[in-house]
Design a protein around this motif. Sequence first.
Motif, PDB file in Angstrom:
ATOM      1  N   ARG A   1      93.244  30.896  53.849  1.00  0.00           N
ATOM      2  CA  ARG A   1      93.222  29.446  54.006  1.00  0.00           C
ATOM      3  C   ARG A   1      92.796  29.067  55.427  1.00  0.00           C
ATOM      4  NH1 ARG A   1      98.026  27.889  54.557  1.00  0.00           N
ATOM      5  NH2 ARG A   1      99.046  29.892  54.156  1.00  0.00           N
TER       6      ARG A   1
ATOM      7  N   GLY B   1      87.673  28.759  56.233  1.00  0.00           N
ATOM      8  CA  GLY B   1      88.957  28.610  55.554  1.00  0.00           C
ATOM      9  C   GLY B   1      88.775  28.060  54.149  1.00  0.00           C
ATOM     10  N   TYR B   2      89.463  28.682  53.188  1.00  0.00           N
ATOM     11  CA  TYR B   2      89.340  28.250  51.794  1.00  0.00           C
ATOM     12  C   TYR B   2      89.979  26.869  51.634  1.00  0.00           C
ATOM     13  CZ  TYR B   2      89.256  28.588  46.714  1.00  0.00           C
ATOM     14  OH  TYR B   2      89.014  28.363  45.384  1.00  0.00           O
ATOM     15  N   HIS B   3      89.260  25.950  50.968  1.00  0.00           N
ATOM     16  CA  HIS B   3      89.765  24.593  50.782  1.00  0.00           C
ATOM     17  C   HIS B   3      89.063  23.961  49.592  1.00  0.00           C
ATOM     18  CE1 HIS B   3      85.969  24.070  52.906  1.00  0.00           C
ATOM     19  NE2 HIS B   3      85.966  22.802  52.524  1.00  0.00           N
TER      20      HIS B   3
ATOM     21  N   LEU C   1      96.386  27.160  47.258  1.00  0.00           N
ATOM     22  CA  LEU C   1      95.083  27.695  47.666  1.00  0.00           C
ATOM     23  C   LEU C   1      95.137  29.212  47.819  1.00  0.00           C
ATOM     24  CD1 LEU C   1      93.836  25.038  50.256  1.00  0.00           C
ATOM     25  CD2 LEU C   1      93.029  25.392  47.918  1.00  0.00           C
ATOM     26  N   ASP C   2      96.264  29.743  48.280  1.00  0.00           N
ATOM     27  CA  ASP C   2      96.406  31.201  48.368  1.00  0.00           C
ATOM     28  C   ASP C   2      96.339  31.829  46.981  1.00  0.00           C
ATOM     29  OD1 ASP C   2      96.624  31.063  51.067  1.00  0.00           O
ATOM     30  OD2 ASP C   2      98.580  32.041  51.215  1.00  0.00           O
TER      31      ASP C   2
END
Length: 294
Positions: free
Chosen positions: A12, A61-63, A100-101
């Motif tokens: 993230r 970062g994953y979003h 999100l994780d």
Amino acid sequence: MHKSGFVSIIGRANVGKSTLLNNFINQKLSIVSSKPQTTRNNVIGILNDENYQIIFTDTPGYHKPRYKLGNYMIKSISDGLKETDIIIFVANIRKEIPRLDLEILEKIKDFNIPKIFVLNKCDEINSKDIMDVLSRYSKILDFNEYIPISALNGKNVDKLLGLILKYLPNGPKYYDSDQMAANNEKFFISEIVREKILKLIRDEVPHGVGVEIVSMKYDDEKKKYNIEGNIFCDKETHKVIIIGKNGEMLKKISTYSRQDMERFLGSKVYIRMWVKVRNNWRDDNNHLKSLGYK
């Protein structure tokens, strides 16, 4: 036998991926700020040793994307996982596993390669909480290794490197031994400017900012770089904020940027930046491509 391979750092936003890369390379390659989505591109750092070469990819970062720029960032994450040899999944302490994780874990679960779970910022929590977090994640995905670290102060980063080397395959040097990054110099120069904007300006303004380096020339006679560029923003009101009263904010951005550029380039730098409004540039494919988001 010489070892080499590609290692993707994923997680993230704001879990410390960029700080971890910078720690490994011992050089500031990825810009760092407290704001989400600071990293927009894959930043490739190279760790060289007589016995190994590790090519790290620091992914955005994953979003959940709101603009085409966000879609590009998510695509960059997927690209960073292609043909990688090891995945480092970075998380930090939370009472529950963030949604999100869970989405990231779902994406990487079928990759038949070593996966290392890294719990960052472990210096902020006690050992019982660390074990609780590791246990929760292990029930979702069976990682090859689990390790708590502090990327900021370097705690256990050497042990993490040892785990990477444990799974790194034998192979040749893909890059020259003195090369520390695969991105070009203009990319890093534009990122330095964007980092200063992120750190100096609050609220939503920095998220609508893009930086373009239009000219970067070395003056052999004066022994310095002449760098010119544009700062693009979404709104006229944002332009006013970036320039500041009597141009003070833009002057501060340029001064702090120049100081970092001189350290990065090992040379004196003269910098000139202009602020321009491009409405909805984050949703404009042509403009995104011109800024390197391809």
